[in-house]
Design a protein around this motif. Structure first.
Motif, PDB file in Angstrom:
ATOM      1  N   GLN A  14       0.824  -1.207   0.000  1.00 14.89           N
ATOM      2  CA  GLN A  14       0.000   0.000   0.000  1.00 14.89           C
ATOM      3  C   GLN A  14       0.862   1.263   0.000  1.00 14.89           C
ATOM      4  OE1 GLN A  14      -3.302  -0.339  -0.668  1.00 14.89           O
ATOM      5  NE2 GLN A  14      -2.494  -2.429  -0.820  1.00 14.89           N
ATOM      6  N   LEU A  15       1.943   1.256   0.760  1.00  5.97           N
ATOM      7  CA  LEU A  15       2.839   2.415   0.741  1.00  5.97           C
ATOM      8  C   LEU A  15       3.456   2.604  -0.647  1.00  5.97           C
ATOM      9  CD1 LEU A  15       4.592   2.029   4.215  1.00  5.97           C
ATOM     10  CD2 LEU A  15       3.106   3.915   3.493  1.00  5.97           C
ATOM     11  N   GLN A  16       3.810   1.507  -1.292  1.00  3.36           N
ATOM     12  CA  GLN A  16       4.349   1.604  -2.655  1.00  3.36           C
ATOM     13  C   GLN A  16       3.279   2.102  -3.624  1.00  3.36           C
ATOM     14  OE1 GLN A  16       7.332   1.537  -3.592  1.00  3.36           O
ATOM     15  NE2 GLN A  16       8.532   0.251  -2.212  1.00  3.36           N
ATOM     16  N   ALA A  17       2.037   1.691  -3.415  1.00  2.00           N
ATOM     17  CA  ALA A  17       0.944   2.151  -4.283  1.00  2.00           C
ATOM     18  C   ALA A  17       0.714   3.646  -4.121  1.00  2.00           C
ATOM     19  CB  ALA A  17      -0.331   1.375  -3.959  1.00  2.00           C
ATOM     20  N   TRP A  18       0.744   4.137  -2.878  1.00  2.00           N
ATOM     21  CA  TRP A  18       0.611   5.579  -2.647  1.00  2.00           C
ATOM     22  C   TRP A  18       1.805   6.330  -3.240  1.00  2.00           C
ATOM     23  CZ3 TRP A  18      -1.604   3.598   2.325  1.00  2.00           C
ATOM     24  CH2 TRP A  18      -2.973   3.905   2.443  1.00  2.00           C
ATOM     25  N   LYS A  19       2.982   5.759  -3.068  1.00  2.00           N
ATOM     26  CA  LYS A  19       4.189   6.399  -3.584  1.00  2.00           C
ATOM     27  C   LYS A  19       4.127   6.532  -5.110  1.00  2.00           C
ATOM     28  CE  LYS A  19       9.257   5.982  -3.362  1.00  2.00           C
ATOM     29  NZ  LYS A  19      10.390   5.207  -2.764  1.00  2.00           N
ATOM     30  N   ALA A  20       3.615   5.511  -5.772  1.00  2.00           N
ATOM     31  CA  ALA A  20       3.538   5.512  -7.235  1.00  2.00           C
ATOM     32  C   ALA A  20       2.304   6.241  -7.769  1.00  2.00           C
ATOM     33  CB  ALA A  20       3.545   4.076  -7.745  1.00  2.00           C
ATOM     34  N   GLY A  21       1.410   6.621  -6.870  1.00  2.00           N
ATOM     35  CA  GLY A  21       0.188   7.295  -7.297  1.00  2.00           C
ATOM     36  C   GLY A  21      -0.904   6.346  -7.759  1.00  2.00           C
ATOM     37  N   ARG A  47       5.799   9.305  -0.684  1.00  2.00           N
ATOM     38  CA  ARG A  47       6.728   9.787  -1.711  1.00  2.00           C
ATOM     39  C   ARG A  47       8.055  10.273  -1.112  1.00  2.00           C
ATOM     40  NH1 ARG A  47       1.784  11.462  -3.937  1.00  2.00           N
ATOM     41  NH2 ARG A  47       1.925  13.553  -3.027  1.00  2.00           N
ATOM     42  N   ARG A  48       8.066  10.529   0.182  1.00  2.00           N
ATOM     43  CA  ARG A  48       9.297  10.956   0.843  1.00  2.00           C
ATOM     44  C   ARG A  48      10.085   9.774   1.399  1.00  2.00           C
ATOM     45  NH1 ARG A  48       5.558  14.914   3.553  1.00  2.00           N
ATOM     46  NH2 ARG A  48       5.591  16.792   2.255  1.00  2.00           N
TER      47      ARG A  48
END
Length: 213
Positions: free
Chosen positions: A169-176, A191-192
């Motif tokens: 989920q963190l990777q999904a948010w990071k990638a948009g 993203r940070r």
């Protein structure tokens, strides 16, 4: 005398509304959730699949949060090829019942932290409890509450959630690829974060006691 018809009308509308929108019922939810068990398991504990798609623990999560996620899948605000068809099968009452059912189950322990080294766990703990202000990364507990056990329907308990799911989920948010958070709050944080940081906080959270209502 004119007040009597108005009162009766108001009472009639109230009764009708109560009939249409019945109170959420966990027992009804158990029947509707039968199709969820292949992935989320009979106990709602989900599955941590290393190198594959992990399924989150739903047991013990806040009912309002679960309901929102199901509505988001149904509306397309949140995307997942497996979840969208199942969420679309549920009507409004079933969504509330399923949410109440999973919220009523005892939370199970997350997996995925096995074998994590001390340095990784220490970094994960720092990010979860204190954040990293040198990189403008807010701590998890700032929103998810003390010990990341959850804060109402907007911020789910993530302590004791599967590492594979948190990381995905963190990777999904990071990638948009996931955007159903309020005001891009999660996206701006993810993203940070480096990939190593995402992994570290995921495995540390998975090693903690699970959050239950």
């Amino acid at each position: 005398m004119k007040k009597i018809p108005i009162l009766l009308t108001a009472l009639g509308l109230s009764s009708c509304s109560a009939w249409v929108f019945a109170e959420a019922d966990a027992e009804r939810g158990a029947a509707s959730a039968a199709m969820c068990m292949a992935c989320h398991q009979a106990d709602g504990g989900g599955m941590n699949i290393a190198g594959g798609e992990s399924w989150p623990r739903l047991a013990g999560l806040n009912a309002t949060y679960i309901s929102k996620q199901l509505h988001d899948y149904k509306s397309g605000a949140r995307s997942n090829a497996s979840m969208i068809p199942f969420a679309s099968m549920l009507d409004e009452q079933q969504i509330e019942d399923v949410a109440a059912y999973y919220a009523s189950l005892p939370a199970t322990q997350g997996k995925g932290s096995e074998g994590a080294d001390e340095a990784t766990l220490n970094r994960g703990q720092q990010l979860a409890e204190r954040g990293d202000w040198s990189a403008y990364i807010v701590s998890c507990k700032s929103c998810h509450g003390p010990d990341s056990q959850g804060a109402g329907g907007d911020f789910p308990g993530i302590s004791g959630q599967h590492a594979g799911y948190i990381e995905a989920q963190l990777q999904a948010w990071k990638a948009g690829n996931r955007k159903n958070d309020t005001q891009d709050l999660m996206g701006s944080i993810a993203r940070r974060m480096s990939d190593d940081d995402i992994h570290a906080v995921a495995v540390w959270l998975a090693s903690q006691s699970p959050a239950g209502n």
